[in-house]
Design a protein around this motif. Structure first.
Motif, PDB file in Angstrom:
ATOM      1  N   ILE A  21      11.105  12.455  10.506  1.00 31.23           N
ATOM      2  CA  ILE A  21      10.009  11.529  10.207  1.00 31.23           C
ATOM      3  C   ILE A  21       9.247  11.163  11.478  1.00 31.23           C
ATOM      4  N   VAL A  22       9.980  10.901  12.560  1.00 30.00           N
ATOM      5  CA  VAL A  22       9.317  10.593  13.831  1.00 30.00           C
ATOM      6  C   VAL A  22       8.474  11.779  14.288  1.00 30.00           C
ATOM      7  N   ILE A  57       0.839  -1.206   0.000  1.00 31.45           N
ATOM      8  CA  ILE A  57       0.000   0.000   0.000  1.00 31.45           C
ATOM      9  C   ILE A  57       0.870   1.250   0.000  1.00 31.45           C
ATOM     10  N   ALA A  58       1.949   1.229   0.788  1.00 31.65           N
ATOM     11  CA  ALA A  58       2.848   2.396   0.850  1.00 31.65           C
ATOM     12  C   ALA A  58       3.462   2.682  -0.515  1.00 31.65           C
ATOM     13  N   MET A  59       3.887   1.636  -1.227  1.00 38.85           N
ATOM     14  CA  MET A  59       4.473   1.823  -2.553  1.00 38.85           C
ATOM     15  C   MET A  59       3.430   2.260  -3.571  1.00 38.85           C
ATOM     16  N   PHE A  60       2.172   1.924  -3.319  1.00 32.21           N
ATOM     17  CA  PHE A  60       1.095   2.333  -4.221  1.00 32.21           C
ATOM     18  C   PHE A  60       0.737   3.809  -4.045  1.00 32.21           C
ATOM     19  N   VAL A  61       0.638   4.258  -2.778  1.00 31.84           N
ATOM     20  CA  VAL A  61       0.207   5.643  -2.532  1.00 31.84           C
ATOM     21  C   VAL A  61       1.383   6.616  -2.459  1.00 31.84           C
ATOM     22  N   HIS A  62       2.608   6.108  -2.171  1.00 34.48           N
ATOM     23  CA  HIS A  62       3.797   6.964  -2.002  1.00 34.48           C
ATOM     24  C   HIS A  62       3.448   8.218  -1.185  1.00 34.48           C
ATOM     25  N   PRO A  63       3.222   8.035   0.131  1.00 28.83           N
ATOM     26  CA  PRO A  63       2.703   9.137   0.956  1.00 28.83           C
ATOM     27  C   PRO A  63       3.597  10.363   1.033  1.00 28.83           C
ATOM     28  N   GLY A  64       4.916  10.185   0.860  1.00 33.02           N
ATOM     29  CA  GLY A  64       5.814  11.324   1.024  1.00 33.02           C
ATOM     30  C   GLY A  64       6.120  12.090  -0.244  1.00 33.02           C
ATOM     31  N   GLN A  65       5.532  11.677  -1.368  1.00 35.26           N
ATOM     32  CA  GLN A  65       5.802  12.380  -2.625  1.00 35.26           C
ATOM     33  C   GLN A  65       5.280  13.811  -2.570  1.00 35.26           C
ATOM     34  N   LEU A 106       9.539   1.781  17.745  1.00 33.76           N
ATOM     35  CA  LEU A 106      10.085   0.847  16.758  1.00 33.76           C
ATOM     36  C   LEU A 106      10.370   1.533  15.430  1.00 33.76           C
ATOM     37  N   LEU A 107       9.758   2.692  15.219  1.00 32.31           N
ATOM     38  CA  LEU A 107       9.991   3.436  13.988  1.00 32.31           C
ATOM     39  C   LEU A 107      11.473   3.804  13.843  1.00 32.31           C
ATOM     40  N   PHE A 108      12.142   4.078  14.969  1.00 38.09           N
ATOM     41  CA  PHE A 108      13.578   4.370  14.926  1.00 38.09           C
ATOM     42  C   PHE A 108      14.349   3.195  14.326  1.00 38.09           C
ATOM     43  N   ILE A 109      13.922   1.969  14.656  1.00 41.61           N
ATOM     44  CA  ILE A 109      14.617   0.770  14.181  1.00 41.61           C
ATOM     45  C   ILE A 109      14.448   0.609  12.682  1.00 41.61           C
ATOM     46  N   VAL A 110      13.204   0.698  12.218  1.00 44.66           N
ATOM     47  CA  VAL A 110      12.919   0.479  10.798  1.00 44.66           C
ATOM     48  C   VAL A 110      13.552   1.574   9.932  1.00 44.66           C
ATOM     49  N   LEU A 111      13.473   2.812  10.372  1.00 44.30           N
ATOM     50  CA  LEU A 111      14.077   3.901   9.600  1.00 44.30           C
ATOM     51  C   LEU A 111      15.601   3.765   9.551  1.00 44.30           C
ATOM     52  N   GLY A 112      16.178   3.148  10.578  1.00 38.07           N
ATOM     53  CA  GLY A 112      17.624   2.947  10.594  1.00 38.07           C
ATOM     54  C   GLY A 112      18.107   2.052   9.466  1.00 38.07           C
ATOM     55  N   THR A 113      17.236   1.154   8.968  1.00 33.55           N
ATOM     56  CA  THR A 113      17.634   0.269   7.867  1.00 33.55           C
ATOM     57  C   THR A 113      17.786   1.020   6.554  1.00 33.55           C
ATOM     58  N   LEU A 114      17.245   2.245   6.483  1.00 33.20           N
ATOM     59  CA  LEU A 114      17.352   3.034   5.256  1.00 33.20           C
ATOM     60  C   LEU A 114      18.634   3.861   5.214  1.00 33.20           C
ATOM     61  N   GLY A 115      19.400   3.843   6.293  1.00 29.49           N
ATOM     62  CA  GLY A 115      20.647   4.604   6.337  1.00 29.49           C
ATOM     63  C   GLY A 115      20.447   6.087   6.510  1.00 29.49           C
ATOM     64  N   LEU A 116      19.338   6.476   7.149  1.00 32.12           N
ATOM     65  CA  LEU A 116      19.072   7.901   7.363  1.00 32.12           C
ATOM     66  C   LEU A 116      19.966   8.460   8.469  1.00 32.12           C
ATOM     67  N   GLU A 117      20.270   9.744   8.370  1.00 32.97           N
ATOM     68  CA  GLU A 117      20.985  10.424   9.439  1.00 32.97           C
ATOM     69  C   GLU A 117      20.033  10.629  10.619  1.00 32.97           C
ATOM     70  N   PRO A 118      20.574  10.781  11.843  1.00 36.53           N
ATOM     71  CA  PRO A 118      19.713  11.002  13.005  1.00 36.53           C
ATOM     72  C   PRO A 118      18.762  12.178  12.831  1.00 36.53           C
ATOM     73  N   SER A 119      19.203  13.244  12.174  1.00 35.21           N
ATOM     74  CA  SER A 119      18.331  14.403  11.963  1.00 35.21           C
ATOM     75  C   SER A 119      17.167  14.041  11.046  1.00 35.21           C
ATOM     76  N   ALA A 141       9.556   8.198   4.365  1.00 36.19           N
ATOM     77  CA  ALA A 141      10.912   8.744   4.509  1.00 36.19           C
ATOM     78  C   ALA A 141      11.697   8.618   3.211  1.00 36.19           C
ATOM     79  N   ALA A 142      11.557   7.483   2.537  1.00 40.29           N
ATOM     80  CA  ALA A 142      12.266   7.281   1.267  1.00 40.29           C
ATOM     81  C   ALA A 142      11.813   8.300   0.228  1.00 40.29           C
ATOM     82  N   ASP A 143      10.504   8.585   0.209  1.00 46.13           N
ATOM     83  CA  ASP A 143       9.978   9.593  -0.725  1.00 46.13           C
ATOM     84  C   ASP A 143      10.539  10.979  -0.415  1.00 46.13           C
ATOM     85  N   VAL A 144      10.534  11.324   0.876  1.00 45.30           N
ATOM     86  CA  VAL A 144      10.954  12.670   1.284  1.00 45.30           C
ATOM     87  C   VAL A 144      12.437  12.904   1.000  1.00 45.30           C
TER      88      VAL A 144
END
Length: 435
Positions: free
Chosen positions: A395-396, A109-117, A377-390, A340-343
Motif C-alpha cells: 500500500i505504501v 469519502i473513502a467508504m463512499f468511493v471504495h478506492p481499492g475495489q 504516518l501511513l505505516f501507523i494507520v495501516l498497522g491498526t488494520l492488522g496487515l502483514e508487513p508485506s 488497503a481494506a478493499d484490496v
C-alpha cells in the motif's frame, strides 16, 4: 557536478512526478508486451528493479518511529500549561475538533468511493518484490482494546512495532517534562530536564535532515515502484489510483470551502469569502512549499497584518498548529486505510473505522510539518488494520507515486486550518488589534 546541481535545483515534486510518469509508461509497456506475447518480461524486470523501490519503503520505515517520537516530545513539551491558559487551551480544542472532523470526512469519502475495489493484488509476488516479511501487528478489536493498547510498555511497543503506545508515551513524556520544568525549584533538576529536551530537539532536527536525504532518493524509488506496480498489474490499477487521489482532493476541498466556511459563518457571523481573500497568499505559499513549517513565517505575517490578530496569540497558536494541526493529513490517511481494506478483503466495522479515525488524529500530531510526513504516518494507520508487513509495504508503494501531488493539497489544508482556528479564537477572545 554541474549536472547534479542542475538536477537538484528542479523542485522535488516535478522530479517525482516525471519519475512516476516514466515508471508508469515503462511498466505499462512491459505489461502490454507480456499480454501480446504471452511472456513474463514484466516479472523478470521487476526482480531486478524492485530492490530500488524496496529500499525507499524500508528507509521510510526506518525513520518513522524516531521522527514521530522526537517530534511529539518536542511539540508536547512546548505546551506549557502555565503559559497556555484559557486562550491556549481553546486553540488546542479547536485544532482537535477540526482534526476529528477532517478524519471523519476522509473516512466518509473513502467508504463512499471504495478506492481499492477491483484491485487484485498477488500479495506473495508483490510483497516478495518489496523484500518484506515478519509477523503482522495484532489490531485492536474494539475501542476498549484500543484504549488498553495505548498504555502498553513503550519498550515492548518499540520492539513489536506498535505505534499507538509510542505516540501516547511520547505525548505524556513531553508534557511531564514541561510541567516539571515549569514548577521545579531545583536548578540541577531544571538543567537536567532542559538538557534532555534539548537532546530531543536536536535529535528531531537530525531526523529532519535524514528525511531530506530520503526525499532526494524519492524519484529513483518512485520510478522503480511504478514500473513494478504497472508492469505486473497494467492499467487495472489506474482507476483505483484516480479514485484515491480525487477522493482526497475532494475531501480537502470540502474541509476548506465547506467546513471552514460554516465555522466562520456560524461562530463568527463573518463572510468566508473575506477570510479566503486575506488568506490567499498563505494558501498559495503552502501549496508550493508542501511544508507547514516552511510556510510559518508567511502565516504569522498574514495573521498579524491582514487579520490583525495580536502578535502574542499568532506567535503561539500558529507554530503549535504547524506541528499538531494536520487536517489535510487526517483526510489523506483514511483513504489509503480503506484502500488497503478493499484490496485485502478486510471488513471495516463501525468500531474499526472509529479506531482508524482516532489513530489518524493522534498520529497526525507527529507529522511535524515535514514534506511527505503523512507518508510515514501511513505505516501507523495501516498497522491498526492488522496487515502483514508485506501488505503494508504494498500500500505504501502504491501511495508513494501520487504522494507529492496530494501533499500539496493537504499542506494547504493544514495551514488554512491553522489560520482559521487561530482567527476564530482571536475574535472570540477579543485578541484582534483595533484599527
Amino acid at each position: 557536478m554541474g549536472i547534479i546541481k542542475k538536477y537538484t535545483s528542479i523542485p522535488l515534486p516535478y522530479r517525482v512526478g516525471v519519475a512516476f510518469l516514466l515508471g508508469v509508461a515503462f511498466g505499462l509497456s512491459l505489461w502490454y508486451y507480456d499480454m501480446a506475447n504471452g511472456s513474463n518480461l514484466g516479472e523478470r524486470v521487476a526482480t531486478y528493479i524492485s530492490p530500488f523501490g524496496a529500499v525507499l519503503v524500508r528507509m521510510l520505515k526506518m525513520v518513522v518511529i524516531p521522527i514521530v517520537f522526537f517530534s511529539l516530545i518536542v511539540g508536547s513539551s512546548g505546551l506549557s500549561p502555565k503559559k497556555l491558559g484559557r486562550v491556549g487551551a481553546k486553540v488546542l480544542l479547536w485544532y482537535m475538533l477540526t482534526s476529528f472532523i477532517a478524519a471523519m470526512i476522509g473516512v466518509g469519502i473513502a467508504m463512499f468511493v471504495h478506492p481499492g475495489q477491483g484491485v487484485a493484488v498477488d500479495v506473495e509476488k508483490l510483497g516478495n518484490s518489496m523484500g518484506e516479511g515478519g509477523p503482522s501487528i495484532t489490531p485492536p478489536s474494539g475501542l476498549t482494546d484500543l484504549i488498553l493498547k495505548m498504555f502498553t510498555n513503550p519498550f515492548e511497543a518499540l520492539a513489536n512495532g506498535e505505534f499507538l503506545p509510542i505516540i501516547v508515551f511520547a505525548l505524556l513524556f513531553g508534557l511531564a517534562a514541561r510541567v516539571l520544568l515549569d514548577h521545579t525549584q531545583n536548578e540541577t533538576e531544571r538543567r537536567q530536564i532542559q538538557s534532555m529536551l534539548d537532546f530531543a530537539s536536536g535529535a528531531n532536527s537530525v531526523m529532519f535532515k535524514i528525511v531530506s536525504w530520503i526525499l532526494e532518493y524519492f524519484p529513483i524509488g518512485v520510478f522503480s515502484l511504478a514500473v513494478v506496480n504497472f508492469g505486473l498489474y497494467g492499467p487495472s490499477i489506474i482507476g483505483p489510483y484516480l479514485k484515491a487521489v480525487l477522493g482526497v482532493i475532494s475531501g480537502i476541498a470540502i474541509m476548506i470551502f465547506v467546513v471552514y466556511s460554516i465555522l466562520l459563518s456560524v461562530v463568527l457571523k463573518e463572510s468566508p469569502i473575506d477570510f479566503f481573500k486575506r488568506a490567499k497568499e498563505v494558501m498559495i505559499t503552502s501549496f508550493f512549499t508542501r511544508s507547514s513549517a516552511a510556510t510559518l513565517p508567511v502565516t504569522i505575517k498574514t495573521a498579524i497584518e491582514s487579520f490583525k490578530i495580536k502578535r502574542e496569540l499568532a506567535e503561539f497558536s500558529l507554530p503549535v498548529g504547524a506541528t499538531i494541526n494536520m487536517n489535510g493529513v487526517c483526510i489523506h490517511l483514511p483513504m489509503w486505510a480503506v484502500f488497503a481494506a478493499d484490496v485485502f478483503g478486510i471488513d471495516l466495522t463501525v468500531s474499526s473505522l472509529a479506531i482508524v479515525i482516532i489513530t489518524t488524529v493522534l498520529s497526525a500530531i507527529g507529522a511535524g510539518g515535514v514534506p511527505g510526513g503523512s507518508l510515514m504516518l501511513l505505516f501507523i494507520v495501516l498497522g491498526t488494520l492488522g496487515l502483514e508487513p508485506s501488505q503494508i509495504a504494498i500500500i505504501v508503494a502504491l501511495a508513494l507515486g501520487v504522494n507529492p501531488l496530494i501533499d500539496m493539497f493537504e499542506t494547504m489544508n493544514n495551514v488554512t486550518g491553522d489560520l482559521c482556528c487561530t482567527y476564530i479564537v482571536a475574535k472570540k477572545e477579543g485578541m484582534i488589534e483595533q484599527s
